[in-house]
Design a protein around this motif. Structure first.
Motif, mmCIF file in Angstrom:
data_model
loop_
_atom_site.group_PDB
_atom_site.id
_atom_site.type_symbol
_atom_site.label_atom_id
_atom_site.label_comp_id
_atom_site.label_asym_id
_atom_site.label_seq_id
_atom_site.Cartn_x
_atom_site.Cartn_y
_atom_site.Cartn_z
ATOM 1 N N ASP A 82 107.208 41.261 91.999
ATOM 2 C CA ASP A 82 108.568 41.548 91.834
ATOM 3 C C ASP A 82 109.044 40.110 90.757
ATOM 4 N N HIS A 83 108.302 39.722 89.892
ATOM 5 C CA HIS A 83 108.804 38.683 88.946
ATOM 6 C C HIS A 83 109.825 39.327 88.259
ATOM 7 N N ASP A 84 110.873 38.447 87.524
ATOM 8 C CA ASP A 84 111.598 38.918 86.506
ATOM 9 C C ASP A 84 110.891 39.113 85.270
ATOM 10 N N VAL A 86 107.132 38.622 82.659
ATOM 11 C CA VAL A 86 105.713 38.235 82.701
ATOM 12 C C VAL A 86 105.404 38.077 81.400
ATOM 13 N N MET A 108 103.750 46.268 88.631
ATOM 14 C CA MET A 108 104.878 45.470 88.652
ATOM 15 C C MET A 108 106.068 46.163 89.018
ATOM 16 N N LYS A 109 106.932 45.716 89.522
ATOM 17 C CA LYS A 109 108.281 46.249 89.724
ATOM 18 C C LYS A 109 109.042 46.849 88.486
ATOM 19 N N THR A 112 111.017 44.641 85.721
ATOM 20 C CA THR A 112 110.352 43.167 85.350
ATOM 21 C C THR A 112 110.121 43.221 83.632
#
Ligand code: NAI
Length: 287
Positions: A82-84, A86, A108-109, A112
């Motif tokens: 759930d990183h903003d 990459v 990934m969400k 992202t």
């Protein structure tokens, strides 16, 4: 836009510097590499850099303690989804980069933002097989070495990338002291295209390897040209292997345009393993 957490893939020269810069600006970073030991060694180098900066009075103890808590070294399989943002900073190879993004696309969400720190591979080629919504959030983010010090970040837009994301990133980087530049996807972007001639003409001047001439050309470019580093010092810092890959990629992208042609000395340096500061030997020797 508010970037609170970043996943950085590839813990080499660039991944390490980018990770350090984000941690210093209040962002949580997970740093991963195909070799866990590589990521751990980079984590150790970042910590020792902060300790040195603290002892020089650049940061205080509380600041350095906060930076350290922002950095996590994790195994490839264990990173969060759930990183903003990459940032990919692995080897300069389109197929390998595409494999990495295809895997990330699955896990990934959706919100992202995907980005690559590639020096020369078209971002469009990396993004083209991803879903439409992913392509809108796929940009190049080209940092310069050392990423903690160099202010320029080229933000590279593909035909699909949303202007909103590109502009929001521009504002975000500007707010944190970088000097971003928006740029359309094209071989070498801005700096690496223009810089081909900085290196290429220096190689033609040299013709064959000669240590004295290397030092002389660097001296002239600094003292007369006003550059902070000469072409050979800069290639040693970048990595002669990395620089050679970029030269080949830009040359091929412009249909073998003679102005961008690689030089035999680059190949000789790479073949002999004298690839710059990272192995303590390139155009110069380092202790
Ligand atoms: P490097 O060789 O120092 O580090 C690359 C790292 O990626 C290595 O630790 C390697 O183990 C890891 N890696 C390779 N394949 C991987 C995979 N499939 N999954 C996870 N990790 C993997 O390279 P460097 O210099 O940091 O360059 C990285 C990228 O940044 C390249 O695309 C390069 O063109 C670009 N770049 C390099 C600059 C420089 O001055 N060196 C400047 C700006 C961009």
């Amino acid at each position: 836009m508010n970037i609170k957490s970043v996943l950085i893939i590839g813990a080499g020269t660039m991944g390490r510097g980018i990770a350090q810069w984000f941690c210093q600006h209040g962002v949580k970073v997970e740093l991963i590499d195909q070799h866990l030991e590589m990521a751990q060694a980079s984590g150790d180098l970042i910590h020792s850099s902060w300790d040195k900066l603290q002892s020089k009075g650049k940061f205080d103890e509380a600041e350095v303690a906060a930076f350290k808590t922002n950095l996590s070294i994790v195994e490839m399989k264990d990173h969060l989804i759930d990183h903003d943002l990459v940032i990919e900073a692995i080897v300069e190879n389109l197929d390998i980069k595409k494999q990495v993004f295809a895997k990330l696309d699955e896990i990934m969400k959706e919100e992202t933002i995907f980005s690559s720190n590639t020096s020369s591979i078209p971002i469009t080629k990396m993004a083209k097989d991803l879903s439409k919504s992913r392509r809108e959030k796929f940009l190049g983010l080209h940092f310069f070495n050392p990423a903690t010090i160099m202010k320029l970040v080229e933000i590279i837009e593909t035909p699909w990338s949303s202007k909103d994301y590109a502009h929001a990133l521009y504002d975000w980087f500007e707010r944190y002291g970088k000097k971003p530049a928006l740029c359309k996807d094209s071989p070498g972007f801005i700096v690496n295209r223009v810089a081909r001639n900085f290196y290429g003409e220096s190689f033609h001047r040299l013709e064959n390897y000669d240590q004295e001439q290397v030092a002389e050309i660097d001296r002239v470019m600094k003292n007369v040209g006003g550059f902070r580093m000469g072409p050979f010092e800069l290639m040693d810092l970048i990595g002669i292997d990395v620089n050679y890959d970029v030269t080949q990629s830009v040359w091929a992208s412009y249909y073998n345009e003679p102005r961008f042609r690689p030089h035999k000395i680059q190949r000789e340096m790479v073949d002999s393993g004298r690839i710059g500061r990272k192995v303590k030997e390139g155009f110069y020797r380092y202790e």
